[in-house]
Scaffold this active site. Structure first.
Site, mmCIF file in Angstrom:
data_model
loop_
_atom_site.group_PDB
_atom_site.id
_atom_site.type_symbol
_atom_site.label_atom_id
_atom_site.label_comp_id
_atom_site.label_asym_id
_atom_site.label_seq_id
_atom_site.Cartn_x
_atom_site.Cartn_y
_atom_site.Cartn_z
ATOM 1 N N PHE A 180 1.564 25.727 -5.450
ATOM 2 C CA PHE A 180 1.473 26.185 -6.841
ATOM 3 C C PHE A 180 1.626 27.702 -6.872
ATOM 4 C CE2 PHE A 180 -2.789 28.183 -7.095
ATOM 5 C CZ PHE A 180 -3.317 27.768 -5.878
ATOM 6 N N LYS A 212 -0.665 24.511 5.037
ATOM 7 C CA LYS A 212 -1.051 25.728 4.299
ATOM 8 C C LYS A 212 -2.494 26.105 4.667
ATOM 9 C CE LYS A 212 -1.774 27.710 -0.297
ATOM 10 N NZ LYS A 212 -1.733 27.567 -1.759
ATOM 11 N N ASP A 217 -11.871 31.944 -6.576
ATOM 12 C CA ASP A 217 -10.895 32.700 -7.343
ATOM 13 C C ASP A 217 -10.021 33.471 -6.374
ATOM 14 O OD1 ASP A 217 -10.972 32.764 -10.340
ATOM 15 O OD2 ASP A 217 -10.332 34.805 -9.902
HETATM 16 P P1 ITT Z 1 -8.941 28.000 -11.854
HETATM 17 O O1 ITT Z 1 -9.263 29.372 -12.433
HETATM 18 O O2 ITT Z 1 -9.072 26.900 -12.857
HETATM 19 O O3 ITT Z 1 -9.705 27.719 -10.603
HETATM 20 P P2 ITT Z 1 -6.295 29.187 -11.395
HETATM 21 O O4 ITT Z 1 -4.988 28.550 -11.064
HETATM 22 O O5 ITT Z 1 -6.360 30.048 -12.631
HETATM 23 O O6 ITT Z 1 -7.396 28.015 -11.422
HETATM 24 P P3 ITT Z 1 -7.073 31.512 -9.805
HETATM 25 O O7 ITT Z 1 -7.611 32.224 -11.009
HETATM 26 O O8 ITT Z 1 -7.911 31.500 -8.571
HETATM 27 O O9 ITT Z 1 -6.755 29.979 -10.137
HETATM 28 O O10 ITT Z 1 -5.658 32.051 -9.351
HETATM 29 C C1 ITT Z 1 -4.973 33.032 -10.050
HETATM 30 C C2 ITT Z 1 -3.501 32.898 -9.840
HETATM 31 O O11 ITT Z 1 -3.181 33.421 -8.559
HETATM 32 C C3 ITT Z 1 -2.980 31.464 -9.863
HETATM 33 O O12 ITT Z 1 -2.621 31.093 -11.158
HETATM 34 C C4 ITT Z 1 -1.749 31.591 -8.965
HETATM 35 O O13 ITT Z 1 -0.658 32.018 -9.719
HETATM 36 C C5 ITT Z 1 -2.152 32.675 -7.980
HETATM 37 N N1 ITT Z 1 -2.661 32.056 -6.743
HETATM 38 C C6 ITT Z 1 -3.953 31.965 -6.338
HETATM 39 N N2 ITT Z 1 -4.044 31.312 -5.176
HETATM 40 C C7 ITT Z 1 -2.805 30.954 -4.852
HETATM 41 C C8 ITT Z 1 -2.247 30.238 -3.784
HETATM 42 O O14 ITT Z 1 -2.996 29.699 -2.823
HETATM 43 N N3 ITT Z 1 -0.926 30.064 -3.769
HETATM 44 C C9 ITT Z 1 -0.150 30.572 -4.738
HETATM 45 N N4 ITT Z 1 -0.586 31.244 -5.786
HETATM 46 C C10 ITT Z 1 -1.906 31.439 -5.851
#
Ligand code: ITT
Length: 191
Positions: free
Chosen positions: A141, A164, A66
């Site tokens: 993303f 990255k 997360d």
């Molecule tokens: P899962 O919970 O299904 O794993 P998620 O996309 O919701 O997928 P997270 O809760 O870990 O993943 O991430 C929360 C948000 O933080 C995610 O929607 C992105 O907008 C941002 N985020 C996290 N890691 C990132 C990254 O490496 N690059 C860009 N944005 C990121």
């Protein structure tokens, strides 16, 4: 070692984790739709509890990651609420909040939990950098188009997955956890 089930519905996240796992010869598979996210403002808490729940349900090696974006000028917002803020305000909403703000420092933080053979391992990773004034790049993303890590001139969205992974919070946390896994037993909590 059986394949590790990466509990996520985010294919970009899975691609990044799977690119790192190749460095360690660890096999991973994507397990979508199983992430039960508890309400907490602590990333470590969230991943530990999600991983334990998924392990009880699937009874196979589980990895949960997360992450969040912590912006200094916004006192760490959106932090653990990044997913919700991304869906509601989006990249442009964050840029609007940062309009006219000169301190553009921010850090991505990642927490990972791995449950395997009744052992729980956890690790964290962080990368700091700056928030751009406009989105750049088509890759990645989430907030990738507005984040430039220290030592780079490109945003994460302008990099390939492996580029990255040279900098990212997630790659750092995943490398630490695979090192713990392969060096076994130290720092493990037993169920
Ligand atoms: P899962 O919970 O299904 O794993 P998620 O996309 O919701 O997928 P997270 O809760 O870990 O993943 O991430 C929360 C948000 O933080 C995610 O929607 C992105 O907008 C941002 N985020 C996290 N890691 C990132 C990254 O490496 N690059 C860009 N944005 C990121």
């Amino acid at each position: 070692m059986p394949k590790i089930c990466v509990v996520t519905s985010n294919t970009h996240k899975f691609d990044e984790i799977s690119d790192v796992s190749r460095e360690y010869g660890v096999e991973v598979e994507m397990c979508p739709g199983l992430k039960l996210e508890i309400q907490s403002d602590n990333l470590e808490d969230i991943v530990l509890k999600s991983a334990l729940l998924a392990y009880l349900y699937l009874n196979k090696p589980i990895l949960v990651e997360d992450a969040g974006l912590f912006i200094n000028a916004l006192n760490g917002f959106p932090g653990p609420y990044s997913s919700y803020v991304y869906k509601t305000l989006g990249v442009n909403g964050i840029l609007k909040l940062m309009d006219g703000v000169t301190n553009r420092r921010a850090c991505f933080k990642s927490a990972v939990a791995l449950v395997v053979n009744n052992r729980v391992l956890s690790a964290q990773g962080e990368v700091c950098g700056v928030i751009t004034t406009y989105p750049r790049g088509q890759g990645g993303f989430g907030f990738d188009p507005i984040f430039i890590p220290d030592g780079e001139s490109r945003t994460f969205a302008e990099m390939s997955v492996s580029e990255k992974n040279k900098h990212s919070h997630r790659a750092k946390a995943i490398r630490k956890i695979f090192e713990l896994l392969l060096n076994v037993n130290h720092n493990a909590t037993y169920l």
